[in-house]
Design an enzyme around this catalytic site. Sequence first.
Site, PDB file in Angstrom:
ATOM      1  N   ASP A  70     -14.897  -9.536  -0.043  1.00  9.15           N
ATOM      2  CA  ASP A  70     -14.877  -8.695  -1.156  1.00  9.15           C
ATOM      3  C   ASP A  70     -14.821  -9.338  -2.625  1.00  9.15           C
ATOM      4  O   ASP A  70     -14.962 -10.397  -2.733  1.00  9.15           O
ATOM      5  CB  ASP A  70     -13.419  -8.090  -0.986  1.00  9.15           C
ATOM      6  CG  ASP A  70     -12.293  -9.045  -0.262  1.00  9.15           C
ATOM      7  OD1 ASP A  70     -12.654 -10.381  -0.541  1.00  9.15           O
ATOM      8  OD2 ASP A  70     -11.219  -8.610   0.056  1.00  9.15           O
ATOM      9  N   ASN A 139       0.869  -6.411   3.883  1.00  8.45           N
ATOM     10  CA  ASN A 139       0.652  -4.794   4.552  1.00  8.45           C
ATOM     11  C   ASN A 139      -0.188  -4.548   5.530  1.00  8.45           C
ATOM     12  O   ASN A 139      -0.509  -3.472   5.739  1.00  8.45           O
ATOM     13  CB  ASN A 139       0.585  -3.990   3.203  1.00  8.45           C
ATOM     14  CG  ASN A 139      -0.806  -4.166   2.516  1.00  8.45           C
ATOM     15  OD1 ASN A 139      -1.533  -4.930   3.082  1.00  8.45           O
ATOM     16  ND2 ASN A 139      -1.043  -3.463   1.703  1.00  8.45           N
ATOM     17  N   HIS A 141      -3.301  -5.280   5.578  1.00  6.34           N
ATOM     18  CA  HIS A 141      -4.898  -5.094   5.103  1.00  6.34           C
ATOM     19  C   HIS A 141      -5.649  -6.330   5.464  1.00  6.34           C
ATOM     20  O   HIS A 141      -5.064  -7.497   5.521  1.00  6.34           O
ATOM     21  CB  HIS A 141      -5.002  -4.711   3.795  1.00  6.34           C
ATOM     22  CG  HIS A 141      -4.795  -5.857   2.532  1.00  6.34           C
ATOM     23  ND1 HIS A 141      -4.330  -5.901   1.435  1.00  6.34           N
ATOM     24  CD2 HIS A 141      -4.982  -7.301   2.851  1.00  6.34           C
ATOM     25  CE1 HIS A 141      -4.229  -7.022   0.775  1.00  6.34           C
ATOM     26  NE2 HIS A 141      -4.713  -7.942   1.625  1.00  6.34           N
ATOM     27  N   GLU A 146      -6.981  -1.309   2.723  1.00  7.34           N
ATOM     28  CA  GLU A 146      -5.478  -1.060   2.683  1.00  7.34           C
ATOM     29  C   GLU A 146      -5.070   0.066   3.757  1.00  7.34           C
ATOM     30  O   GLU A 146      -5.836   1.021   4.083  1.00  7.34           O
ATOM     31  CB  GLU A 146      -5.357  -0.445   1.115  1.00  7.34           C
ATOM     32  CG  GLU A 146      -5.688  -1.306   0.132  1.00  7.34           C
ATOM     33  CD  GLU A 146      -4.762  -2.643  -0.181  1.00  7.34           C
ATOM     34  OE1 GLU A 146      -3.812  -2.818   0.752  1.00  7.34           O
ATOM     35  OE2 GLU A 146      -4.777  -2.999  -1.206  1.00  7.34           O
TER      36      GLU A 146
HETATM   37  C1  F6R Z   1      -9.414 -11.897   0.536  1.00  9.79           C
HETATM   38  C2  F6R Z   1      -9.024 -10.898   1.579  1.00  9.79           C
HETATM   39  C3  F6R Z   1      -7.593 -10.524   1.458  1.00  9.79           C
HETATM   40  C4  F6R Z   1      -6.735 -11.725   1.883  1.00  9.79           C
HETATM   41  C5  F6R Z   1      -5.359 -11.259   1.800  1.00  9.79           C
HETATM   42  C6  F6R Z   1      -4.386 -12.350   2.031  1.00  9.79           C
HETATM   43  O1  F6R Z   1     -10.892 -12.184   0.449  1.00  9.79           O
HETATM   44  O2  F6R Z   1      -9.844 -10.239   1.779  1.00  9.79           O
HETATM   45  O3  F6R Z   1      -7.627  -9.565   2.555  1.00  9.79           O
HETATM   46  O4  F6R Z   1      -7.309 -12.314   2.982  1.00  9.79           O
HETATM   47  O5  F6R Z   1      -4.821 -10.405   0.717  1.00  9.79           O
HETATM   48  O6  F6R Z   1      -4.300 -13.060   1.073  1.00  9.79           O
HETATM   49  P1  F6R Z   1      -3.383 -14.629   0.786  1.00  9.79           P
HETATM   50  O7  F6R Z   1      -4.286 -15.534   1.926  1.00  9.79           O
HETATM   51  O8  F6R Z   1      -3.766 -15.043  -0.508  1.00  9.79           O
HETATM   52  O9  F6R Z   1      -2.107 -14.361   1.459  1.00  9.79           O
END
Ligand code: F6R
Length: 246
Positions: A70, A139, A141, A146
């Site tokens: 992403d 959450n 995702h 989401e």
């Molecule tokens: C990042 C992504 C997100 C993160 C998620 C966890 O490319 O796709 O889904 O993996 O938000 O983020 P952290 O590792 O910062 O807790």
Amino acid sequence: MILMKFKIVKDYQELSRVAAEMMADIVKEKPKALLGLATGSSPVGLYKELIRMNQANEVDFSQVTTVNLDEYLGLPENHEQSYRRFMNENLFDHINVDKNKTYVPNGNPENLDTVGQEYDDLIQSLGQIDIQLLGIGHNGHIAFNEPADELVVGTHVTGLTEDTIDANARFFEKREDVPTQAVTMGLGSIMGAKKIILVASGSGKAEVIKALQDDLITTQIPATLLKLHPDVTIIVDEEAGKYLNK
Ligand code: F6R
């Protein structure tokens, strides 16, 4: 009937080492592997370990291709918090990968309607993702898919939930600076990967990790859809795994 494998390790350092070894093993077996990569704090230690291994000549990235999950919409490519810059600084600048073969979705597309299809066409032209690395939002995702009543299969532009904006505000000066939209792979490319590893650390992720162990799936916790994939390994430290049945 849960196909997912859970690995509970002591701490973030061990998690990073175990996950890096799994990724390096794929590249050793298949030097031209297609790697699916993630940003965020969870993979930073793993990337450090891959850098160490590359610099010690234990693994060679010269022939791999990478695709990222992403990118924020609207941040200049070189913005401190763009995921392209994150990948360059945390991995690509320090290993012998060919940067022309590292792909991150375009966060500044001319046409919002075609940006997703273009990325999916690109992934399709590269072949099957050999290993997809994922983090998880508290959450549930994965990438920026989401929680919602419906999830999207292809790469698409999406709004970030207030929850995710709150969580990501730690990287920006002000909460208002966090982009509210992103371009993200959908569930299709993620589920199409040959192998998936998901890494999570810290007690903030413990509840959502627990939801991966029962026999239910729900689009309100997108990561639960990974239960339908035949080769998923969830690697957590003791804190993130504290509610798991051992
Ligand atoms: C990042 C992504 C997100 C993160 C998620 C966890 O490319 O796709 O889904 O993996 O938000 O983020 P952290 O590792 O910062 O807790």
